[in-house]
Design an enzyme around this catalytic site. Structure first.
Site, PDB file in Angstrom:
ATOM      1  N   GLY A   1      -8.589  54.471  25.080  1.00 41.15           N
ATOM      2  CA  GLY A   1      -9.865  53.937  24.620  1.00 41.15           C
ATOM      3  C   GLY A   1     -11.088  54.708  25.093  1.00 41.15           C
TER       4      GLY A   1
ATOM      5  CG  ASN B   1     -12.897  58.961  20.970  1.00 39.26           C
ATOM      6  OD1 ASN B   1     -13.860  59.703  20.777  1.00 39.26           O
ATOM      7  ND2 ASN B   1     -11.659  59.416  21.113  1.00 39.26           N
TER       8      ASN B   1
ATOM      9  CB  ILE C   1       0.441  54.245   8.979  1.00 41.46           C
ATOM     10  CG1 ILE C   1       0.586  55.640   9.590  1.00 41.46           C
ATOM     11  CG2 ILE C   1       0.135  54.325   7.486  1.00 41.46           C
ATOM     12  CD1 ILE C   1       1.766  56.430   9.052  1.00 41.46           C
TER      13      ILE C   1
ATOM     14  CG  ASN D   1      -8.908  57.616  11.983  1.00 42.57           C
ATOM     15  OD1 ASN D   1      -8.689  57.089  13.082  1.00 42.57           O
ATOM     16  ND2 ASN D   1      -8.192  58.639  11.532  1.00 42.57           N
TER      17      ASN D   1
ATOM     18  CG  HIS E   1      -6.962  63.348  12.338  1.00 40.61           C
ATOM     19  ND1 HIS E   1      -5.754  62.722  12.576  1.00 40.61           N
ATOM     20  CD2 HIS E   1      -6.679  64.650  12.119  1.00 40.61           C
ATOM     21  CE1 HIS E   1      -4.789  63.613  12.494  1.00 40.61           C
ATOM     22  NE2 HIS E   1      -5.310  64.795  12.215  1.00 40.61           N
TER      23      HIS E   1
HETATM   24  C1  GAR Z   1      -8.142  60.742  20.374  1.00 43.86           C
HETATM   25  O1  GAR Z   1      -7.966  62.121  20.629  1.00 43.86           O
HETATM   26  C2  GAR Z   1      -8.136  60.467  18.884  1.00 43.86           C
HETATM   27  O2  GAR Z   1      -8.754  61.467  18.140  1.00 43.86           O
HETATM   28  C3  GAR Z   1      -6.660  60.422  18.596  1.00 43.86           C
HETATM   29  O3  GAR Z   1      -6.104  59.749  19.693  1.00 43.86           O
HETATM   30  C4  GAR Z   1      -6.905  59.963  20.858  1.00 43.86           C
HETATM   31  C5  GAR Z   1      -7.292  58.623  21.425  1.00 43.86           C
HETATM   32  O4  GAR Z   1      -7.947  58.763  22.652  1.00 43.86           O
HETATM   33  N1  GAR Z   1      -6.390  59.741  17.363  1.00 43.86           N
HETATM   34  C6  GAR Z   1      -5.319  59.988  16.614  1.00 43.86           C
HETATM   35  O5  GAR Z   1      -4.471  60.805  16.919  1.00 43.86           O
HETATM   36  C7  GAR Z   1      -5.240  59.182  15.328  1.00 43.86           C
HETATM   37  N2  GAR Z   1      -4.043  59.498  14.613  1.00 43.86           N
HETATM   38  P1  GAR Z   1      -8.787  57.553  23.250  1.00 43.86           P
HETATM   39  O6  GAR Z   1      -7.877  56.325  23.194  1.00 43.86           O
HETATM   40  O7  GAR Z   1      -9.080  57.962  24.661  1.00 43.86           O
HETATM   41  O8  GAR Z   1     -10.014  57.395  22.412  1.00 43.86           O
END
Ligand code: GAR
Length: 210
Positions: A12, A14, A92, A107, A109
């Protein structure tokens, strides 16, 4: 203020950046709930500490994607959000769910889409030998990792990069670009038309790079 629900699966970081930057800068944004599909997602513990409303919807409790998505959609709709932000949400979503939140589902990515949809994007980038990699904030559509692009950030791929080193370089920019997009959403600056073209009112900085 516009209302946001954030969906996570793990760390989490982000989500945390979005919420902290919104608070520090006083955007007209209200984070009405953080939802995880994993009970032990560290991001949920952080959100609780912050006094935010949370929910856990364990996907393993449901017989199929349809049933999980239906329950998830009901919980989200109860909070009447303007936008639903996927922030490291690793499930998904079904076409029915996506349609329910059409043009309200966003989202991040970890690649420069349309390159490298799916998983292990940093491994994919290194294996492909690209010189630039990065991340994309986009509207979610039925086609996985393919919706209208709102903003992108690019980083160089360096000699001897490991996926982990490259991931960290990308993550630093994720923490800048996703909050920036949420600020635009909060301020009502992002429009998307029926054919999926995006208009950003008065915004020129749709890209970041290092
Ligand atoms: C982030 O790097 C995000 O871009 C990626 O997972 C990570 C989550 O980090 N998302 C994906 O791969 C979506 N398919 P976080 O939980 O620390 O934000």
């Amino acid at each position: 203020a516009r209302r946001f629900v954030i969906l996570i699966s793990g760390r989490g970081s982000n989500m945390q950046q979005i919420i902290e930057q919104a608070r520090a800068q006083g955007w007209p944004a209200q984070f009405v709930r953080v939802i995880a599909n994993e009970a032990d997602a560290p991001g949920i513990a952080w959100a609780k500490q912050q006094g935010l409303q949370t929910a856990v919807v364990p996907h393993r409790d449901f017989t199929d994607r349809q049933a999980f998505d239906e329950h998830l959609a009901q919980i989200i709709e109860a909070d009447r959000p303007d936008y639903v932000l996927l922030a490291g949400f690793m499930r998904i979503l079904t076409p029915g769910f996506v349609a329910r939140f059409k043009h309200r589902l966003i989202n991040i990515h970890p690649s420069l889409l349309p390159a490298f949809p799916g998983l292990k994007t940093h491994e994919q980038a290194i294996a492909a030998g690209v010189g630039w990699h990065g991340c994309t904030v986009h509207f979610v559509t039925d086609q996985l990792d393919h919706g209208p692009i709102i903003a992108q950030a690019a980083v160089p791929v360096k000699d001897n990069d490991t996926p982990q080193v490259l991931a960290n370089r990308v993550l630093k920019l994720e923490h800048q670009i996703y909050p920036r997009v949420v600020q635009w959403l909060a301020q009502g600056l992002v429009q998307v038309n029926q054919v999926g073209q995006i208009t950003l009112e008065g915004i020129t900085q749709r890209h970041l790079w290092v």
